[in-house]
Design a protein around this motif. Structure first.
Motif, PDB file in Angstrom:
ATOM      1  N   LEU A 207       0.822  -1.202   0.000  1.00 38.10           N
ATOM      2  CA  LEU A 207       0.000   0.000   0.000  1.00 38.10           C
ATOM      3  C   LEU A 207       0.861   1.259   0.000  1.00 38.10           C
ATOM      4  CD1 LEU A 207      -2.658  -1.001   2.679  1.00 38.10           C
ATOM      5  CD2 LEU A 207      -2.846  -1.196   0.190  1.00 38.10           C
ATOM      6  N   SER A 208       0.326   2.303  -0.609  1.00 42.38           N
ATOM      7  CA  SER A 208       0.888   3.636  -0.509  1.00 42.38           C
ATOM      8  C   SER A 208      -0.114   4.466   0.283  1.00 42.38           C
ATOM      9  CB  SER A 208       1.099   4.239  -1.905  1.00 42.38           C
ATOM     10  OG  SER A 208       1.867   5.405  -1.844  1.00 42.38           O
ATOM     11  N   LEU A 209       0.240   4.856   1.491  1.00 45.36           N
ATOM     12  CA  LEU A 209      -0.708   5.541   2.370  1.00 45.36           C
ATOM     13  C   LEU A 209      -1.123   6.872   1.766  1.00 45.36           C
ATOM     14  CD1 LEU A 209       0.855   4.784   5.869  1.00 45.36           C
ATOM     15  CD2 LEU A 209      -0.956   3.550   4.655  1.00 45.36           C
ATOM     16  N   SER A 210      -2.420   7.068   1.686  1.00 43.87           N
ATOM     17  CA  SER A 210      -2.956   8.273   1.041  1.00 43.87           C
ATOM     18  C   SER A 210      -4.444   8.363   1.358  1.00 43.87           C
ATOM     19  CB  SER A 210      -2.750   8.218  -0.477  1.00 43.87           C
ATOM     20  OG  SER A 210      -3.342   7.044  -1.022  1.00 43.87           O
ATOM     21  N   PHE A 211      -5.035   9.490   0.996  1.00 46.21           N
ATOM     22  CA  PHE A 211      -6.479   9.715   1.080  1.00 46.21           C
ATOM     23  C   PHE A 211      -6.950  10.178  -0.300  1.00 46.21           C
ATOM     24  CE2 PHE A 211      -4.571  10.665   5.190  1.00 46.21           C
ATOM     25  CZ  PHE A 211      -5.317   9.898   6.061  1.00 46.21           C
ATOM     26  N   ALA A 212      -8.234  10.023  -0.567  1.00 48.36           N
ATOM     27  CA  ALA A 212      -8.729  10.416  -1.889  1.00 48.36           C
ATOM     28  C   ALA A 212     -10.151  10.944  -1.800  1.00 48.36           C
ATOM     29  CB  ALA A 212      -8.672   9.236  -2.864  1.00 48.36           C
ATOM     30  N   ILE A 213     -10.439  11.891  -2.680  1.00 47.93           N
ATOM     31  CA  ILE A 213     -11.809  12.343  -2.925  1.00 47.93           C
ATOM     32  C   ILE A 213     -12.125  12.006  -4.380  1.00 47.93           C
ATOM     33  CG2 ILE A 213     -13.374  14.309  -3.079  1.00 47.93           C
ATOM     34  CD1 ILE A 213     -11.672  15.685  -0.923  1.00 47.93           C
ATOM     35  N   ASP A 217     -17.669  13.254 -11.595  1.00 52.28           N
ATOM     36  CA  ASP A 217     -17.297  13.224 -13.011  1.00 52.28           C
ATOM     37  C   ASP A 217     -16.122  12.281 -13.262  1.00 52.28           C
ATOM     38  OD1 ASP A 217     -15.267  14.630 -11.815  1.00 52.28           O
ATOM     39  OD2 ASP A 217     -15.473  16.436 -13.045  1.00 52.28           O
ATOM     40  N   GLY A 218     -15.733  11.506 -12.255  1.00 50.40           N
ATOM     41  CA  GLY A 218     -14.655  10.544 -12.408  1.00 50.40           C
ATOM     42  C   GLY A 218     -13.279  11.078 -12.050  1.00 50.40           C
ATOM     43  N   ARG A 219     -13.177  12.378 -11.771  1.00 52.08           N
ATOM     44  CA  ARG A 219     -11.886  12.921 -11.353  1.00 52.08           C
ATOM     45  C   ARG A 219     -11.600  12.495  -9.903  1.00 52.08           C
ATOM     46  NH1 ARG A 219     -11.816  17.717 -10.231  1.00 52.08           N
ATOM     47  NH2 ARG A 219     -14.086  18.055 -10.202  1.00 52.08           N
ATOM     48  N   VAL A 220     -10.318  12.458  -9.577  1.00 51.90           N
ATOM     49  CA  VAL A 220      -9.902  12.085  -8.227  1.00 51.90           C
ATOM     50  C   VAL A 220      -8.875  13.094  -7.722  1.00 51.90           C
ATOM     51  CG1 VAL A 220      -8.671  10.357  -6.835  1.00 51.90           C
ATOM     52  CG2 VAL A 220     -10.325   9.611  -8.550  1.00 51.90           C
ATOM     53  N   THR A 221      -9.059  13.528  -6.486  1.00 54.92           N
ATOM     54  CA  THR A 221      -8.028  14.298  -5.798  1.00 54.92           C
ATOM     55  C   THR A 221      -7.338  13.355  -4.835  1.00 54.92           C
ATOM     56  OG1 THR A 221      -9.406  16.287  -5.930  1.00 54.92           O
ATOM     57  CG2 THR A 221      -7.519  16.341  -4.437  1.00 54.92           C
ATOM     58  N   LEU A 222      -6.050  13.127  -5.050  1.00 57.43           N
ATOM     59  CA  LEU A 222      -5.277  12.182  -4.255  1.00 57.43           C
ATOM     60  C   LEU A 222      -4.359  12.957  -3.314  1.00 57.43           C
ATOM     61  CD1 LEU A 222      -4.454   9.203  -3.735  1.00 57.43           C
ATOM     62  CD2 LEU A 222      -2.712   9.509  -5.516  1.00 57.43           C
ATOM     63  N   PHE A 223      -4.545  12.735  -2.016  1.00 57.18           N
ATOM     64  CA  PHE A 223      -3.743  13.411  -0.996  1.00 57.18           C
ATOM     65  C   PHE A 223      -2.621  12.465  -0.583  1.00 57.18           C
ATOM     66  CE2 PHE A 223      -7.965  15.178  -0.977  1.00 57.18           C
ATOM     67  CZ  PHE A 223      -7.745  16.545  -0.913  1.00 57.18           C
ATOM     68  N   ILE A 224      -1.424  12.750  -1.066  1.00 54.91           N
ATOM     69  CA  ILE A 224      -0.298  11.848  -0.891  1.00 54.91           C
ATOM     70  C   ILE A 224       0.979  12.675  -0.816  1.00 54.91           C
ATOM     71  CG2 ILE A 224      -0.012  11.533  -3.403  1.00 54.91           C
ATOM     72  CD1 ILE A 224       0.761   8.604  -2.815  1.00 54.91           C
ATOM     73  N   ASP A 225       1.930  12.195  -0.056  1.00 53.21           N
ATOM     74  CA  ASP A 225       3.218  12.866   0.024  1.00 53.21           C
ATOM     75  C   ASP A 225       3.822  12.937  -1.382  1.00 53.21           C
ATOM     76  OD1 ASP A 225       5.880  13.626   0.404  1.00 53.21           O
ATOM     77  OD2 ASP A 225       6.098  12.459   2.242  1.00 53.21           O
ATOM     78  N   PRO A 226       4.073  14.121  -1.915  1.00 51.39           N
ATOM     79  CA  PRO A 226       4.571  14.218  -3.294  1.00 51.39           C
ATOM     80  C   PRO A 226       5.910  13.522  -3.487  1.00 51.39           C
ATOM     81  CG  PRO A 226       4.681  16.353  -2.175  1.00 51.39           C
ATOM     82  CD  PRO A 226       3.877  15.450  -1.310  1.00 51.39           C
TER      83      PRO A 226
END
Length: 590
Positions: A207-213, A217-226
């Motif tokens: 796993l890569s720890l992250s959160f998502a919205i 419309d199918g878009r995703v905002t991925l909150f992850i350490d860049p």
């Protein structure tokens, strides 16, 4: 992990400064995961308990650690009984314990570490609960490890079997149909499945720890350490996935207001609901929509699991042959390391799918025993040895348990009777045919019936889901005495693992993984399902009381062993192949 004896008192001092009297500390991280990074092992740091499920509750004058039947013996060994009561979480629910001993006190909790559904019993008990802005354990854990930062990598469609865009559009379509605008995900396994990515942020699970919205419309905002996202992965995710750092998550949630936002109250921390509702969004509480399609493996994932089990079966059979020759010259740790070494000989092997449970004699009776250098026990002659282990391959995840007699003498009738009853339960479940729409709860008694006839039982579920190069414990379906309203579907992979445990003496568990398939048997207007056995390794004939098996049970066992030999033998060298031929011979052959 051996906690310093003053840690409970240090925590009490921190709680007092925060204006609360007590604290609830679940085992888990901000993603509510089973396996967590070292920086999130708060329960182990505070109490010494390293099991994968549990909770601590602390008050000014007393404290308790709770876990389920798998970990009771382990908890008694690891947790200081002078500082903590050690309690069975079902027989003494934490909410009831706190209501009895802290009814008039202010009980703090970290809203990022507990789901709304998990917090509900504490509210129902009438406790005064106080959400804390900061976790008090983090205040006193001065040498806490840094959060993990390992590369997030693509999971190729050749292994995933379906493009991320297709999965995202299916989720978006369901959001639009329900009049919802967004979905919040904090389960990294759901995010990994949805975006076809993997990582190594936590042990045993890619796993890569992250959160998502996920937007409608199918878009995703991925909150992850860049720092985790390589240029290759950035290209793989595509233009419809926006990357933001985890620090931007709260602002991202607040920006959704006044939208209708779907959140799973069992798989997301209550903090998400609190932030969204405070911002003016409407929270729609529903099950994570990734859970069911993730559990129903597509044809590519099914074939990947078969491939993984063939490779794993070769390693297991090499190990069982080695163990047959070395049982009384090894230890629990050395045996587990030897098995991992056989797996490591395969170029496709990545890592264990969980810490191997390697228990000899009385240690085998500890259901989720984890051998340590301190507990490491030599295997002795004429005793029962249990090894439960699994592997991660980029196209599948495995989990297998075998119970072995070390010899050279014969096991006594009592041990053989218990082993054979477990085996009969395993076979009964493996042979099951059941109508489409049945839940796992309806099948659980099949695995227990032979044990119940002898007045025996086991204190754990019979089957759990398995991910596709993901978690070795995957929902939403189970086979368990606990009812869960999730039907079994073709394409799901579930374990079949009845057992029996005699404290201080031995433990027995026999586990294969099964892929649910449509059955060719059934009336034209009624669909049935059955199991395809994926795991390929023999059961120890020395422990089987052959006369007590029915003709149908013997036919199944002989057929299974014939398949094991046909599949595995071509990949073994002569000594191991000769051993396997004897191990897989028809039961009546002696």
């Amino acid at each position: 992990m051996s906690p310093a004896p003053n840690r409970p008192d240090a925590l009490r001092a921190a709680l007092s400064q925060m204006g609360v009297d007590g604290f609830i500390l679940p085992r888990g991280d901000e993603h509510l995961g089973e396996y967590v990074a070292p920086c999130a092992e708060r329960l182990a740091w505070l109490t010494g308990f390293t099991g994968s499920a549990g909770l601590a509750a602390i008050l000014p004058d007393r404290a308790a650690v709770f876990s389920d039947g798998r970990y009771i013996t382990q908890m008694d060994q690891q947790v200081d009984g002078a500082a903590w009561e050690r309690l069975h979480i079902t027989r003494t629910p934490p909410a009831g314990w706190l209501a009895q001993h802290g009814a008039q006190q202010r009980i703090g909790y970290d809203p990022r570490l507990i789901a709304e559904s998990a917090l509900r019993p504490f509210n129902d008990a009438g406790l005064t609960l106080v959400p804390l802005a900061e976790n008090p354990v983090d205040q006193i854990w001065t040498d806490r490890p840094a959060p993990p930062c390992t590369p997030c990598v693509p999971q190729p469609e050749a292994w995933a079997g379906q493009a991320s865009a297709t999965k995202r559009e299916a989720i978006a379509t369901s959001l639009r149909a329900a009049g919802e605008h967004a979905l919040v995900l904090s389960d990294p396994a759901s995010i990994a499945w949805l975006l076809n990515i993997r990582g190594t942020d936590v042990p045993y699970t890619p796993l890569s720890l992250s959160f998502a919205i996920v937007h409608d419309d199918g878009r995703v905002t991925l909150f992850i350490d860049p720092a985790k996202v390589t240029p290759q992965t950035r290209d793989w995710l595509g233009a419809d996935v926006t990357l933001l750092p985890p620090a931007a998550l709260e602002a991202g949630l607040r920006a959704l207001a006044p939208a209708r936002v779907q959140v799973d109250p069992a798989r997301n921390a209550i903090w998400f609901m609190q932030v969204l509702e405070q911002a003016g969004a409407t929270v729609i509480r529903k099950d994570d929509p990734c859970q069911l399609p993730k559990a129903i493996k597509n044809p590519t994932e099914q074939e990947g699991s078969r491939r993984a089990h063939l490779l794993d079966g070769v390693a297991i059979c090499r190990f069982l042959h080695w163990l047959d020759e070395n049982a009384t010259r090894t230890t629990e740790l050395a045996a587990a390391e030897q098995l991992n070494g056989f797996r490591n000989d395969c170029p496709d092997y990545r890592e264990e799918s969980f810490p191997a449970i390697s228990g000899a004699g009385p240690n085998g009776a500890i259901i989720h025993y984890r051998v340590t250098p301190e507990s490491n026990r030599a295997l002795h002659a004429n005793e029962v040895y249990l090894i439960d282990s699994g592997g991660q391959y980029p196209f599948g995840t495995t989990d297998i348990t075998r119970t072995i007699w070390t010899g050279p003498g014969a096991p006594d009738a009592d041990v053989r009777d218990a082993f054979t009853r477990v085996l009969r339960g395993h076979i009964a479940l493996a042979r099951a045919r059941f109508p489409k729409g049945v839940t796992g709860h309806a099948l659980d008694a099949l695995a227990r019936h032979a044990l119940w006839e002898g007045g025996l039982n086991y204190d754990h579920g019979t089957g759990h889901g398995i991910g596709s190069y993901l978690s070795v414990h995957e929902g939403p379906a189970t086979i368990s005495p606990v009812f869960r309203p999730v039907a079994l579907h073709a394409g799901m992979i579930l374990s079949n693992e009845p057992g029996y445990y005699r404290p201080g003496a031995f433990g027995i568990r026999l586990e294969n993984l099964h892929l649910i398939q449509p059955s060719r048997v059934g009336e034209a207007n009624r669909s049935f399902l059955e199991f395809e056995v994926l795991t390929l390794a023999p059961f120890d004939r020395r422990l089987i009381d052959a006369p007590s098996l029915s003709a149908a049970e013997t036919v199944w066992l002989d057929g299974y062993h014939a398949r094991v030999f046909e599949s595995i033998a071509p990949h073994l060298q002569t000594p191991a192949r000769t051993w396997l031929a004897a191990a897989c011979a028809p039961l009546h052959a002696g």
